[in-house]
Design an enzyme around this catalytic site. Structure first.
Site, mmCIF file in Angstrom:
data_model
loop_
_atom_site.group_PDB
_atom_site.id
_atom_site.type_symbol
_atom_site.label_atom_id
_atom_site.label_comp_id
_atom_site.label_asym_id
_atom_site.label_seq_id
_atom_site.Cartn_x
_atom_site.Cartn_y
_atom_site.Cartn_z
ATOM 1 N N HIS A 1 10.827 -14.107 -26.447
ATOM 2 C CA HIS A 1 11.376 -15.249 -25.844
ATOM 3 C C HIS A 1 11.346 -16.540 -26.648
ATOM 4 C CE1 HIS A 1 12.154 -12.651 -22.545
ATOM 5 N NE2 HIS A 1 11.097 -12.847 -21.796
ATOM 6 N N HIS B 1 15.973 -16.630 -16.918
ATOM 7 C CA HIS B 1 15.011 -15.534 -16.406
ATOM 8 C C HIS B 1 14.595 -15.869 -15.008
ATOM 9 C CE1 HIS B 1 11.522 -13.117 -17.239
ATOM 10 N NE2 HIS B 1 11.656 -12.969 -18.583
ATOM 11 N N GLU C 1 18.085 -9.920 -16.774
ATOM 12 C CA GLU C 1 18.326 -10.830 -17.874
ATOM 13 C C GLU C 1 19.512 -10.389 -18.651
ATOM 14 O OE1 GLU C 1 14.336 -11.159 -19.629
ATOM 15 O OE2 GLU C 1 13.720 -10.507 -17.780
HETATM 16 C C1 BGC Z 1 10.074 -9.316 -20.618
HETATM 17 C C2 BGC Z 1 8.917 -8.950 -20.255
HETATM 18 C C3 BGC Z 1 7.842 -9.893 -20.246
HETATM 19 C C4 BGC Z 1 8.744 -10.845 -19.308
HETATM 20 C C5 BGC Z 1 7.711 -12.066 -19.378
HETATM 21 C C6 BGC Z 1 10.636 -9.987 -19.896
HETATM 22 O O1 BGC Z 1 11.934 -10.377 -20.204
HETATM 23 O O2 BGC Z 1 10.991 -7.973 -20.849
HETATM 24 O O3 BGC Z 1 8.240 -7.771 -21.154
HETATM 25 O O4 BGC Z 1 6.256 -9.788 -19.788
HETATM 26 O O5 BGC Z 1 9.915 -11.216 -19.696
HETATM 27 O O6 BGC Z 1 7.343 -12.634 -18.023
#
Ligand code: BGC
Length: 368
Positions: A120, A195, A333
């Site tokens: 991210h 998210h 997402e």
């Molecule tokens: C990811 C997860 C991650 C989460 C963060 C998601 O987009 O794919 O692996 O733990 O975001 O909280």
């Protein structure tokens, strides 16, 4: 099942966009909270991380609830960054394997903030930055907010100065729409998403395992043991990843499928059958038999990460005052595939000077 557009016509207040102070970061930077009201939906957005803090929509009895997980104060968002509740994710959504970005004839080291991978956008991605926020022009009956920010060359290791604009619109029909745009002064990679975790019975109401989910994807990207795509694209047929017909999210969570064991639940990128499109097209639908609320997701993006809040641990409470447990929400997402820079057969995420990155996603709410 019959669908009723939201909301009941006599209950629709005039569209509005308002701001209020929402605390400060440790260094004194003020944070604002913006409230967008239109079409019977109320959405709260923070200038910190472009976070969607709440989305209030009615159920089949016209009872309103906040249907996204979140936290009550900016201090709590800073203290619990991990779940990325409601955040604007960038410069690159999800993982870049080995925290290294191959681009042109160079390889750029990125922060490894998730085991060996960059997740991210790095240690301080777009979700941990304060954005300039202002009311934006919107169609009649709608309310819009523009978030903008320049991500400097080299921020979190990514090359190129990236000018980013994210417009959040609550439409006259009560849908929440995200429009992302970006330009760069040097080749870079971009994949932006939101998210938000949805719980259509209201945040803090418990598990979403009974929510019905449909995803228009015949294939998904297979993950390595560190949850980054291996490059293999597999058919969903005969696997727990087959949501082409609506079924409960939890139906096969305990199937023991090796891919579900890696991430302690669903945490995979679905390869949307429609591919990249110029306008948002329907790709997924979630509904709750209990409240009757339903969410339809439309996007221009080719991928969708389904994440069933597997690592959300009950060490804090949401705005309802109730603690969240794993599985109490699900994130859909919209994105380009994770780790695309290492897989030339995935749609490209490279943005070059003179090009214009554009991405749009719509969350449409209805009741059944
Ligand atoms: C990811 C997860 C991650 C989460 C963060 C998601 O987009 O794919 O692996 O733990 O975001 O909280």
């Amino acid at each position: 099942m019959a669908e009723t557009p939201l909301p009941p016509p006599d209950a629709v207040p005039a569209p509005s966009v308002t701001a209020e102070p929402f605390g400060k970061l440790a260094d004194g930077t003020p944070v604002e909270r913006w409230t967008l009201v239109a079409g019977g939906t109320r959405v709260r957005v923070l200038s910190y991380g472009g976070i969607v803090q709440s989305v209030e929509v009615p159920d089949r009895s016209c009872r309103y609830a906040n249907v996204v997980l979140g936290l009550a104060t900016v201090d709590e968002y800073v203290e619990h960054p991990d779940p990325y509740f409601g955040a604007l994710i960038g410069r690159y959504a999800n993982r870049i394997a080995g925290a290294s970005l191959p681009l042109g004839d160079r390889t750029y080291p990125l922060p490894a903030n998730d085991g060996p991978n960059c997740l991210h956008g790095g240690t301080r991605g777009f979700d941990k930055r304060v954005w300039a926020a202002a009311a934006a022009p919107a169609a009649p009956g709608a309310a819009a907010l523009l978030l903008s920010r320049t991500s400097p060359d080299g921020e979190e290791g990514f090359p190129g100065t990236l000018d980013v604009r994210a417009t959040y619109t609550v439409t006259a029909e009560g849908a929440l729409r995200f429009d992302y745009e970006a330009t760069t002064d040097a080749p870079t990679v971009v994949s932006l998403t939101n998210h938000s975790y949805v719980n259509l019975d209201g945040e803090g109401s418990g598990s979403v395992e009974d929510h019905r989910l449909r995803i228009a994807a015949s294939r998904f990207t297979v993950n390595s043991p560190t949850s980054a795509p291996t490059g293999e694209i597999a058919d969903v047929a005969g696997t727990p990843f087959d949501f082409r017909t609506a079924r409960p999210v939890g139906a096969e969570l305990r199937s023991g499928h090796p891919q579900l064991l890696i991430g302690l639940g669903y945490d995979q990128n679905f390869v949307l059958d429609k591919g990249v499109t110029a306008a948002p097209e329907p790709v997924a639908e979630v509904s709750s038999p209990a409240s009757g609320r339903a969410l339809r997701v439309l996007t221009t993006e080719p991928g969708l990460q389904l994440y069933t809040a597997n690592f959300v641990c009950p060490s804090f409470t949401g705005p309802s005052g109730r603690a969240y447990r794993p599985g109490d929400g699900l994130a859909l997402e919209t994105q380009h595939f994770a780790d695309s820079p290492h897989h030339p057969h995935f749609p490209s995420t490279v943005l070059r000077p003179g090009e214009h990155y554009r991405s749009a996603t719509v969350y449409e709410f209805t009741v059944r």
